[in-house]
Design a protein around this motif. Structure first.
Motif, PDB file in Angstrom:
ATOM      1  N   THR A 132      -7.642   4.735 -10.308  1.00  0.00           N
ATOM      2  CA  THR A 132      -6.684   5.539 -11.073  1.00  0.00           C
ATOM      3  C   THR A 132      -6.529   6.944 -10.496  1.00  0.00           C
ATOM      4  OG1 THR A 132      -8.256   6.393 -12.709  1.00  0.00           O
ATOM      5  CG2 THR A 132      -7.192   4.264 -13.191  1.00  0.00           C
ATOM      6  N   GLU A 133      -7.509   7.364  -9.690  1.00  0.00           N
ATOM      7  CA  GLU A 133      -7.414   8.686  -9.057  1.00  0.00           C
ATOM      8  C   GLU A 133      -6.373   8.722  -7.943  1.00  0.00           C
ATOM      9  OE1 GLU A 133     -11.459   9.341  -7.848  1.00  0.00           O
ATOM     10  OE2 GLU A 133     -12.113   9.745  -9.900  1.00  0.00           O
ATOM     11  N   SER A 134      -5.738   7.586  -7.677  1.00  0.00           N
ATOM     12  CA  SER A 134      -4.678   7.533  -6.672  1.00  0.00           C
ATOM     13  C   SER A 134      -3.475   8.394  -7.051  1.00  0.00           C
ATOM     14  CB  SER A 134      -4.217   6.091  -6.452  1.00  0.00           C
ATOM     15  OG  SER A 134      -5.249   5.314  -5.902  1.00  0.00           O
ATOM     16  N   THR A 135      -3.440   8.863  -8.280  1.00  0.00           N
ATOM     17  CA  THR A 135      -2.356   9.784  -8.661  1.00  0.00           C
ATOM     18  C   THR A 135      -2.373  11.025  -7.777  1.00  0.00           C
ATOM     19  OG1 THR A 135      -3.740  10.829 -10.341  1.00  0.00           O
ATOM     20  CG2 THR A 135      -2.281   9.027 -11.076  1.00  0.00           C
ATOM     21  N   TYR A 136      -3.509  11.318  -7.177  1.00  0.00           N
ATOM     22  CA  TYR A 136      -3.629  12.481  -6.293  1.00  0.00           C
ATOM     23  C   TYR A 136      -2.507  12.505  -5.251  1.00  0.00           C
ATOM     24  CZ  TYR A 136      -5.321  15.493  -2.556  1.00  0.00           C
ATOM     25  OH  TYR A 136      -5.414  16.462  -1.596  1.00  0.00           O
ATOM     26  N   TYR A 137      -2.230  11.344  -4.647  1.00  0.00           N
ATOM     27  CA  TYR A 137      -1.242  11.287  -3.570  1.00  0.00           C
ATOM     28  C   TYR A 137       0.158  11.609  -4.091  1.00  0.00           C
ATOM     29  CZ  TYR A 137      -5.184   8.839  -1.539  1.00  0.00           C
ATOM     30  OH  TYR A 137      -6.436   8.506  -1.114  1.00  0.00           O
ATOM     31  N   ALA A 138       0.500  11.062  -5.246  1.00  0.00           N
ATOM     32  CA  ALA A 138       1.807  11.345  -5.834  1.00  0.00           C
ATOM     33  C   ALA A 138       1.876  12.784  -6.338  1.00  0.00           C
ATOM     34  CB  ALA A 138       2.087  10.369  -6.969  1.00  0.00           C
ATOM     35  N   ASP A 139       0.787  13.260  -6.922  1.00  0.00           N
ATOM     36  CA  ASP A 139       0.763  14.647  -7.395  1.00  0.00           C
ATOM     37  C   ASP A 139       0.914  15.628  -6.240  1.00  0.00           C
ATOM     38  OD1 ASP A 139       0.493  13.890 -10.061  1.00  0.00           O
ATOM     39  OD2 ASP A 139      -1.699  13.986  -9.997  1.00  0.00           O
ATOM     40  N   ALA A 140       0.446  15.229  -5.059  1.00  0.00           N
ATOM     41  CA  ALA A 140       0.595  16.101  -3.882  1.00  0.00           C
ATOM     42  C   ALA A 140       2.068  16.338  -3.575  1.00  0.00           C
ATOM     43  CB  ALA A 140      -0.112  15.490  -2.674  1.00  0.00           C
ATOM     44  N   VAL A 141       2.890  15.307  -3.697  1.00  0.00           N
ATOM     45  CA  VAL A 141       4.338  15.465  -3.478  1.00  0.00           C
ATOM     46  C   VAL A 141       4.959  16.142  -4.691  1.00  0.00           C
ATOM     47  CG1 VAL A 141       6.520  14.264  -3.056  1.00  0.00           C
ATOM     48  CG2 VAL A 141       4.422  13.473  -1.936  1.00  0.00           C
TER      49      VAL A 141
ATOM     50  N   ARG B  71       2.542   4.694   0.119  1.00  0.00           N
ATOM     51  CA  ARG B  71       1.674   3.915   1.018  1.00  0.00           C
ATOM     52  C   ARG B  71       0.207   4.082   0.632  1.00  0.00           C
ATOM     53  NH1 ARG B  71      -1.056   5.521   5.631  1.00  0.00           N
ATOM     54  NH2 ARG B  71       0.178   7.403   5.954  1.00  0.00           N
ATOM     55  N   ARG B  72      -0.218   5.310   0.396  1.00  0.00           N
ATOM     56  CA  ARG B  72      -1.625   5.559   0.071  1.00  0.00           C
ATOM     57  C   ARG B  72      -2.006   4.960  -1.274  1.00  0.00           C
ATOM     58  NH1 ARG B  72      -4.659   4.738   2.327  1.00  0.00           N
ATOM     59  NH2 ARG B  72      -6.203   5.935   1.186  1.00  0.00           N
ATOM     60  N   VAL B  73      -1.139   5.045  -2.274  1.00  0.00           N
ATOM     61  CA  VAL B  73      -1.447   4.438  -3.574  1.00  0.00           C
ATOM     62  C   VAL B  73      -1.600   2.933  -3.408  1.00  0.00           C
ATOM     63  CG1 VAL B  73      -0.529   3.948  -5.883  1.00  0.00           C
ATOM     64  CG2 VAL B  73      -0.368   6.271  -4.951  1.00  0.00           C
TER      65      VAL B  73
ATOM     66  N   MET C 172      -1.813   4.787 -14.242  1.00  0.00           N
ATOM     67  CA  MET C 172      -1.727   5.471 -12.968  1.00  0.00           C
ATOM     68  C   MET C 172      -0.402   5.138 -12.297  1.00  0.00           C
ATOM     69  SD  MET C 172      -2.117   4.796  -9.402  1.00  0.00           S
ATOM     70  CE  MET C 172      -3.086   3.344  -9.241  1.00  0.00           C
ATOM     71  N   VAL C 173      -0.060   3.852 -12.251  1.00  0.00           N
ATOM     72  CA  VAL C 173       1.183   3.454 -11.587  1.00  0.00           C
ATOM     73  C   VAL C 173       2.389   4.022 -12.318  1.00  0.00           C
ATOM     74  CG1 VAL C 173       2.648   1.455 -11.039  1.00  0.00           C
ATOM     75  CG2 VAL C 173       0.231   1.451 -10.409  1.00  0.00           C
ATOM     76  N   GLU C 174       2.361   4.023 -13.632  1.00  0.00           N
ATOM     77  CA  GLU C 174       3.483   4.615 -14.380  1.00  0.00           C
ATOM     78  C   GLU C 174       3.658   6.086 -14.019  1.00  0.00           C
ATOM     79  OE1 GLU C 174       2.844   3.889 -18.527  1.00  0.00           O
ATOM     80  OE2 GLU C 174       3.107   1.715 -18.293  1.00  0.00           O
ATOM     81  N   HIS C 175       2.562   6.812 -13.916  1.00  0.00           N
ATOM     82  CA  HIS C 175       2.609   8.229 -13.539  1.00  0.00           C
ATOM     83  C   HIS C 175       3.206   8.392 -12.141  1.00  0.00           C
ATOM     84  CE1 HIS C 175       1.323  12.431 -13.182  1.00  0.00           C
ATOM     85  NE2 HIS C 175       0.837  12.103 -11.994  1.00  0.00           N
ATOM     86  N   VAL C 176       2.732   7.596 -11.197  1.00  0.00           N
ATOM     87  CA  VAL C 176       3.229   7.667  -9.815  1.00  0.00           C
ATOM     88  C   VAL C 176       4.719   7.368  -9.781  1.00  0.00           C
ATOM     89  CG1 VAL C 176       3.108   6.555  -7.536  1.00  0.00           C
ATOM     90  CG2 VAL C 176       0.995   7.161  -8.755  1.00  0.00           C
ATOM     91  N   LEU C 177       5.146   6.344 -10.494  1.00  0.00           N
ATOM     92  CA  LEU C 177       6.563   5.967 -10.461  1.00  0.00           C
ATOM     93  C   LEU C 177       7.451   6.979 -11.174  1.00  0.00           C
ATOM     94  CD1 LEU C 177       6.294   2.101 -10.847  1.00  0.00           C
ATOM     95  CD2 LEU C 177       6.793   3.436  -8.769  1.00  0.00           C
ATOM     96  N   ARG C 178       6.929   7.651 -12.201  1.00  0.00           N
ATOM     97  CA  ARG C 178       7.704   8.738 -12.837  1.00  0.00           C
ATOM     98  C   ARG C 178       7.983   9.842 -11.822  1.00  0.00           C
ATOM     99  NH1 ARG C 178       4.729   7.734 -17.280  1.00  0.00           N
ATOM    100  NH2 ARG C 178       3.173   9.312 -16.842  1.00  0.00           N
ATOM    101  N   LEU C 179       6.965  10.204 -11.049  1.00  0.00           N
ATOM    102  CA  LEU C 179       7.166  11.215 -10.017  1.00  0.00           C
ATOM    103  C   LEU C 179       8.085  10.685  -8.913  1.00  0.00           C
ATOM    104  CD1 LEU C 179       3.572  12.703  -9.672  1.00  0.00           C
ATOM    105  CD2 LEU C 179       5.568  13.772 -10.743  1.00  0.00           C
TER     106      LEU C 179
END
Length: 147
Positions: free
Chosen positions: A124-133, A34-36, A1-8
């Motif tokens: 792991t569903e925290s990707t939602y916040y990064a996917d929103a951006v 912040r949300r992640v 999840m964190v790798e996905h967020v950081l890629r974005l």
């Protein structure tokens, strides 16, 4: 999840300053990070309290309902470095904590709520916040690199 967020997040230094509207919320790069982080901290605190046999402490986050002035700030290369450090360390804490638990503890966790395995999967569903951006790398191609 964190790798996905950081890629974005690596593409967010190109952000044009306009918040993204998703569902009934507003998101920005800083708000996504912040949300992640808050989501990871909140559920880690729950896991630790339950392991210690204590009641969980209710969170008082404003969560994604609030977009602060800080959330609207430009997202710089330094902010990306901070996000990498913060989220990578939180992920390591989660991995170490979960790795120290037995399958029995993961699947039959003490206290009220989801099992610890379910809790970890929920985080792991925290990707939602990064996917929103989203991925803003194509934005630079359309208007020029703003980083």
């Amino acid at each position: 999840m964190v790798e996905h967020v950081l890629r974005l997040a690596a593409t967010w230094t190109r952000w044009d300053g306009q918040p993204v509207h998703v569902d009934d919320r507003v998101y920005t790069p800083h708000k996504a990070v912040r949300r992640v982080a808050d989501h990871m901290v909140d559920h880690l605190a729950e896991l630790e309290a339950r392991l210690a046999g204590r009641d969980t402490q209710p969170d008082h986050w404003h969560a994604s309902a609030t977009t602060t002035a800080a959330d609207r700030a430009p997202f710089t290369a330094e902010d990306l470095d901070e996000a990498r450090s913060r989220l990578t360390r939180l992920a390591r804490i989660w991995a170490d904590r979960l790795g120290a638990l037995t399958d029995e503890q993961l699947d039959h966790s003490p206290g009220e709520g989801w099992t610890f395995r379910e809790l970890a999967l929920h985080v792991t569903e925290s990707t939602y916040y990064a996917d929103a951006v989203g991925d803003l790398s194509c934005y630079a191609d359309a208007v020029g690199d703003l980083s």
